[in-house]
Design an enzyme around this catalytic site. Structure first.
Site, PDB file in Angstrom:
ATOM      1  N   GLU A 193       0.829  -1.219   0.000  1.00 32.10           N
ATOM      2  CA  GLU A 193       0.000   0.000   0.000  1.00 32.10           C
ATOM      3  C   GLU A 193       0.856   1.259   0.000  1.00 32.10           C
ATOM      4  OE1 GLU A 193      -3.282  -0.097   2.806  1.00 32.10           O
ATOM      5  OE2 GLU A 193      -3.239   2.086   2.973  1.00 32.10           O
ATOM      6  N   HIS A 206      -2.045   9.816  -0.832  1.00 28.22           N
ATOM      7  CA  HIS A 206      -2.154   8.550  -1.557  1.00 28.22           C
ATOM      8  C   HIS A 206      -2.020   8.746  -3.066  1.00 28.22           C
ATOM      9  CE1 HIS A 206      -3.231   5.013   0.753  1.00 28.22           C
ATOM     10  NE2 HIS A 206      -3.943   5.743   1.573  1.00 28.22           N
ATOM     11  N   LYS A 252      -7.343  -1.118  11.643  1.00 28.07           N
ATOM     12  CA  LYS A 252      -6.700  -1.557  10.394  1.00 28.07           C
ATOM     13  C   LYS A 252      -5.485  -0.674  10.104  1.00 28.07           C
ATOM     14  CE  LYS A 252      -6.113  -1.890   5.738  1.00 28.07           C
ATOM     15  NZ  LYS A 252      -5.339  -1.029   4.836  1.00 28.07           N
ATOM     16  N   ASP A 263       4.625 -14.374  11.464  1.00 31.63           N
ATOM     17  CA  ASP A 263       3.259 -14.782  11.146  1.00 31.63           C
ATOM     18  C   ASP A 263       2.321 -13.622  11.476  1.00 31.63           C
ATOM     19  OD1 ASP A 263       0.743 -15.869  11.064  1.00 31.63           O
ATOM     20  OD2 ASP A 263       1.236 -17.658  12.236  1.00 31.63           O
TER      21      ASP A 263
END
Ligand code: MEV
Length: 412
Positions: free
Chosen positions: A79, A366, A253, A269
């Site tokens: 991202e 972004h 998130k 992991d």
């Protein structure tokens, strides 16, 4: 096409690739692209049925000071903006940087007992020493290093299929993530426990809700660096996340953007960390993993606390050469130091996202990388994409169709 490919596992990587090429009508070029991704030793043996690898960019987040030590942080993520956001948040936190700490590396192994008699908990706890002895019989290295089974808890839970007795083995796993050691111990001691209390053991497996292995980090962002309006905005955004699970999921998130990127870069992991983080966040109703408040000077204090299980030995941390290099860049000597850096990055990414949203909105930052990716998707080379990105940004129109038009004009 049929998907029941018997013997697929036993084929060489090249042979598997040829078969997939044939079955899925891949072009020679596509098969070759896949073949070229296999440059790391052992990629063929890390998972079953491998036909290639998929790359993620590895970026370095700058400006981090953790417990007084400057550290460069490798982050693997697809991202745009996440690495830049973490670096910027860390810059605003300098020179003091972040303070972080962790619990002992205690993981929980669960043994599910069905049909155990009444008083099972008491009997199991009375036999604690024998259980520890059996648990340690096969892992003397861990014990020598100071790890091993440290304690036992027994819980009775009501389920839709009746009462179950759940034994928790609390295992100090030292610098590993710990799943292998814990799962092995659960399987080793389960028959003994069955004999003690009757009944039958079913699941014997680590819990990813590692409540005894939490990591905390915090920092102060100065009023002078942020401005009072931004601080008020971040506090409003935080209140929103606390009050609304729809917002809270996205808030968390943003935290995991940073944490996962560090865990992936170091071969850890990240799914285990995700599971642990969200289960922890939901323990008393789903809540943000970070906290924000103003201190007496009006500065913004940011804090994070979560189970953050990361290892520096075992798993692919040592077998994947990129993970090894990432650990070297981080210069961490103990697993908890890695968890602490990752927690700081999670906090930094959360702060940066909130700051951007209360200031100019998230899309501005972004857009440049997004537009560049769009130009690449349209078939531009890197240099062409830079020019196309500039035009698309100045026009405020970013699409593959527009990028293709610009590319065509450029190549005429
Ligand atoms: C995007 O990957 C992460 C954010 O949505 C996080 C947030 O909204 O806090 C920007």
């Amino acid at each position: 096409m049929r998907s029941d490919l018997s013997g697929f596992y036993d084929l060489s990587l090249d042979a598997r690739l040829s078969l997939v090429k044939k079955l899925c009508s891949l072009t020679e070029e596509e098969a070759d692209t896949l073949r070229k991704t296999v440059c790391l030793p052992h990629s063929d043996r890390m998972i079953e049925n491998a036909v290639g690898t998929i790359e993620l960019p590895l970026g370095i987040a700058t400006n981090f000071t953790v417990n007084g030590r400057d550290v460069l942080v490798p982050m693997a993520i697809e991202e745009p903006s996440v690495v830049a956001a973490a670096s910027h948040a860390a810059k605003l936190a300098r020179p003091e940087g972040f303070e972080a700490s962790s619990d002992e590396p205690i993981m929980i192994g669960q043994i599910q007992l069905l049909g155990a008699g009444r008083g099972a908990a008491k009997t199991i706890l009375e036999n604690r020493d024998s259980i520890i002895e059996i648990a340690h019989a096969k892992d003397s290295v861990l014990v020598k290093l100071g790890g091993g089974l440290k304690n036992i808890e027994v819980r009775e839970i009501e389920t839709e299929r009746g009462t179950m007795t759940i034994v928790h083995l609390l295992v100090n796993v030292q610098d590993a993530m710990g799943a292998n050691a814990v799962n092995t111990m659960c399987e080793e001691v389960a028959p003994f426990i069955e004999n003690l209390v009757g009944g039958r053991s079913l699941l014997k497996i680590i819990s990813n809700l590692a409540v005894y292995r939490k990591t905390r980090a915090g920092t102060v962002w100065k009023k002078e660096a942020l401005g009072e309006d931004v601080i008020e905005g971040i506090l409003d955004a935080y209140a929103f996340a606390k009050a609304d699970p729809f917002r809270c999921a996205t808030h968390n998130k943003g935290i995991m953007n940073g944490i996962d990127a560090v865990l992936i870069a170091t071969g850890n992991d990240f799914r285990a960390a995700e599971a642990g983080a969200h289960a922890f966040a939901a323990i008393d109703g789903y809540k943000p993993l970070t906290k924000y408040r103003k201190n007496e000077n009006g500065d913004l204090v940011g804090e994070i606390e979560l189970p953050l299980v990361a290892g520096i030995v075992g798993g692919s941390t040592n077998s994947n050469p990129i993970a090894k290099i990432s650990l070297k860049i981080l210069n961490v000597r103990k697993a908890h130091e890695l968890s602490e850096v990752a927690a700081c990055v999670g906090l930094a990414n959360n702060f940066a996202a909130l700051r951007a949203m209360v200031k100019e909105g998230i899309q501005k930052g972004h857009m440049k990388l997004h537009a560049h990716n769009i130009a690449l998707t349209a078939g531009a080379t890197h240099d062409e994409a830079i020019k196309i990105t500039d035009v698309m940004l100045s026009e405020g129109k970013i699409s593959v169709a527009r990028a293709s038009e610009l590319l065509e004009v450029m190549r005429r």
